[in-house]
Motif scaffolding. Structure first.
Motif, PDB file in Angstrom:
ATOM      1  N   LEU A 107       0.822  -1.210   0.000  1.00 37.03           N
ATOM      2  CA  LEU A 107       0.000   0.000   0.000  1.00 37.03           C
ATOM      3  C   LEU A 107       0.856   1.259   0.000  1.00 37.03           C
ATOM      4  O   LEU A 107       0.537   2.244  -0.667  1.00 37.03           O
ATOM      5  N   LEU A 108       1.959   1.231   0.729  1.00 35.66           N
ATOM      6  CA  LEU A 108       2.836   2.395   0.750  1.00 35.66           C
ATOM      7  C   LEU A 108       3.570   2.566  -0.578  1.00 35.66           C
ATOM      8  O   LEU A 108       3.805   3.693  -1.026  1.00 35.66           O
ATOM      9  N   VAL A 109       3.932   1.456  -1.238  1.00 35.06           N
ATOM     10  CA  VAL A 109       4.479   1.551  -2.601  1.00 35.06           C
ATOM     11  C   VAL A 109       3.436   2.148  -3.534  1.00 35.06           C
ATOM     12  O   VAL A 109       3.732   3.008  -4.366  1.00 35.06           O
ATOM     13  N   PHE A 110       2.206   1.711  -3.378  1.00 36.17           N
ATOM     14  CA  PHE A 110       1.091   2.234  -4.175  1.00 36.17           C
ATOM     15  C   PHE A 110       0.971   3.751  -4.013  1.00 36.17           C
ATOM     16  O   PHE A 110       0.794   4.485  -4.994  1.00 36.17           O
ATOM     17  N   VAL A 111       1.095   4.240  -2.777  1.00 35.17           N
ATOM     18  CA  VAL A 111       1.013   5.678  -2.518  1.00 35.17           C
ATOM     19  C   VAL A 111       2.127   6.422  -3.249  1.00 35.17           C
ATOM     20  O   VAL A 111       1.897   7.472  -3.864  1.00 35.17           O
ATOM     21  N   ASN A 112       3.346   5.889  -3.204  1.00 32.12           N
ATOM     22  CA  ASN A 112       4.465   6.536  -3.883  1.00 32.12           C
ATOM     23  C   ASN A 112       4.259   6.593  -5.394  1.00 32.12           C
ATOM     24  O   ASN A 112       4.607   7.574  -6.047  1.00 32.12           O
ATOM     25  N   VAL A 113       3.679   5.536  -5.956  1.00 34.75           N
ATOM     26  CA  VAL A 113       3.448   5.497  -7.399  1.00 34.75           C
ATOM     27  C   VAL A 113       2.383   6.515  -7.799  1.00 34.75           C
ATOM     28  O   VAL A 113       2.538   7.255  -8.784  1.00 34.75           O
TER      29      VAL A 113
END
Length: 561
Positions: free
Chosen positions: A495-501
């Motif tokens: 989810l945090l990778v998703f936020v960065n993307v």
């Protein structure tokens, strides 16, 4: 039998790391070897405009951001961890919020407040109140520096707070009992103890600032203030790719150099040890009458850097005029039909097919990159935490964390060089979502690997060993044991990778095409073309997605399996 299997797993991880990290970097270097671009950029009559002035601005922003982030982030860390300040937990949460806010969101909020008539188009709220902001306040180095500090002080806070939380409170308590004043305790005991964390936080803030593209592009380009990242973007956009690639290499070197200096300062130092074999307990300094004034000061900083910009963006997406943000609100920029008499005939963002397409592509990219990065991160974590094959394991370790040193705009340029036009049997990927996905996956690897290592390390090795002795293959052990046991942490990491993307602009700025629109680039394009309300509305959507995903990630991390 273990070694061949371990070798196979290591190679499975190493091959994509080479393709995603090492190969693009080598290709961008190869494009410039023997080229006149180096002399053009460094020593020609154009070099001052191409390189040295942008480099000077880049260094000013980097050093200013490092110092400002260090002061604010260090203050928050000391206040939250070391003192009895009221609402400490709330302040800690607010100090981490800037991680969720892309720098272009804060830049748009600043423009909504201070924009003057210098560049034409609508003006900001202060102009509507009769105060025409001077150019130095509306554009250029100062507002860019504010935007960068507002985002990256959270990075310093996270690093320094973790260091302060591990301090042994005995030294502080002994100093207090001896009558030492608070200032002496802070400067003479606490500050030297957390010097490594301060240097690390400042180095990371510097590296992040010099590679930032969004803030200097939105706040600097209208008045022709260039940094290395914006100049690199401009060179590639106008077809001078080789010069752009040289600037990309220079940007990487500048970013890596300061990180190396920070690490060098810590080599051989042994006077920072704060954790020993004896039991330690945290000691909170009593602030006395200063408790509430310091709490209010911290709250004010949070409002100015985080909550205020969000409120300004929401208001600016609803107000027909930028000079009157809190009157005559309308949903025209959100859901309105195309009207020739309103916003130059532009339909609201949820009626605009290109923006709706961008929303779908952005969400799809976010999910795909999060899944791919976490899977590769777990496999890399298994390689790094299991039996080591010296050279290969260390290569995996270095390549998986190398993207942390690479500015996003330079990373995007490297992927254009290697995969944009294609080579051999590999077709050209420029203009496809696949190229965007590959670049974003590579940039997300350091975080994904770190998350994977943290979760895999919590699984007792005897569980996997027992399954292996029963004849279970590695894929079966991975699917049936490792992934289920680590699922909560891995989902939070995804989810945090998703936020960065979703909030990334630096990497996708060069890889974006009309056929592959993403929300962050559309927000930037609308802002550059003077459609501020649409840019603000799209940015609010990005923020809503980011906040929801981050909140879900924190909820999953906080639950115990």
């Amino acid at each position: 039998m273990i070694l061949p299997k371990r070798l196979g797993l290591t190679l499975v991880v190493l091959v994509p790391l080479i393709l995603l990290v090492a190969a693009p970097l080598l290709s961008i270097l190869g494009q410039t070897l023997g080229s006149a671009a180096w002399s053009d950029v460094l020593v020609s009559r154009l070099s001052r405009n191409l390189t040295w002035e942008p480099l000077g601005n880049t260094m000013i922003l980097g050093l200013g951001t490092a110092i400002g982030s260090l002061l604010i982030g260090g203050f928050f860390a000391w206040l939250v961890v070391m003192t009895d300040v009221p609402l400490a937990r709330t302040l800690g949460v607010l100090a981490t919020l800037p991680f969720m806010i892309p720098s272009f969101a804060t830049a748009l909020a600043w423009s909504s407040l201070f924009r003057n008539s210098r560049t034409g188009g609508s003006t900001g709220m202060l102009a509507g109140l009769g105060f025409d902001s001077p150019d130095w306040l509306a554009w250029g180095l100062l507002p860019t520096l504010f935007v960068l500090i507002a985002q990256y002080y959270a990075l310093v806070f996270t690093v320094v707070a973790a260091a302060l939380a591990s301090l042994n409170g005995d030294a502080v308590e002994a100093a207090e009992m001896s009558g030492a004043p608070r200032r002496r305790i802070l400067l003479g005991i606490v500050l030297p103890m957390v010097t490594p964390a301060l240097l690390a936080g400042a180095s990371l803030a510097f590296a992040a600032a010099v590679s930032n593209f969004a803030a200097p592009a939105l706040m600097g380009l209208p008045v022709r203030m260039q940094t290395l990242s914006t100049r690199l973007f401009g060179m590639i956009e106008i077809g001078q790719a080789e010069r752009g690639y040289v600037l990309a290499i220079l940007l990487i070197l500048v970013s890596a150099a300061l990180l190396g200096v920070g690490n060098r300062l810590l080599v051989g130092r042994r006077s920072f040890a704060t954790i020993s074999g004896k039991g330690a307990r945290r000691h909170r300094m009593k602030l006395g009458r200063a408790r509430w004034p310091l709490c209010c000061t911290a709250m004010a900083i949070c409002f100015v850097t985080t909550l205020g910009p969000i409120l300004l963006l929401v208001a600016a997406s609803l107000a027909p005029q930028g000079s009157a943000l809190f009157s005559d609100w309308t949903l025209q920029f959100w859901t309105g039909a195309a009207d020739p008499d309103f916003a130059r005939g532009q339909a609201g963002i949820f009626r605009n097919p290109q923006i709706v397409k961008a929303l779908v592509i952005t969400l799809g990219l976010g999910v795909a990159v999060a899944v791919a990065a976490v899977i590769l991160g777990v496999l890399a974590a298994l390689v790094l935490t299991g039996p080591r094959i010296r050279v290969l394991t260390e290569t995996v370790n270095q390549l998986s964390f190398l993207p942390m040193l690479l500015p996003g705009i330079a990373f995007g340029a490297a992927f254009i060089v290697l995969y944009g036009a294609g080579f051999g049997p590999v077709p050209g990927l420029y203009g496809t979502p696949l190229l965007l996905g590959l670049a974003l996956t590579a940039a997300s690897l350091p975080f994904a690997v770190q998350t994977g290592r943290a979760t895999v390390a919590q699984i007792a090795g005897d569980i996997d060993e027992a399954a292996r002795m029963t004849g279970a293959s590695f894929p079966r052990r991975l699917v049936a044991i490792t992934l289920p046991l680590a699922s909560r942490g891995l989902i939070a990491g995804a989810l945090l990778v998703f936020v960065n993307v979703v909030g990334d602009l630096a990497i996708v700025a060069l890889l974006y095409t009309p056929d592959t629109p993403v929300l962050s680039v559309l927000s930037y394009r609308y802002a550059s073309d003077g459609f501020q309300q649409f840019a603000n509305a799209i940015t609010v959507v990005i923020l809503a997605i980011s906040v929801a995903a981050t909140a879900l990630a924190q909820l999953l991390k906080g639950r115990r399996p």
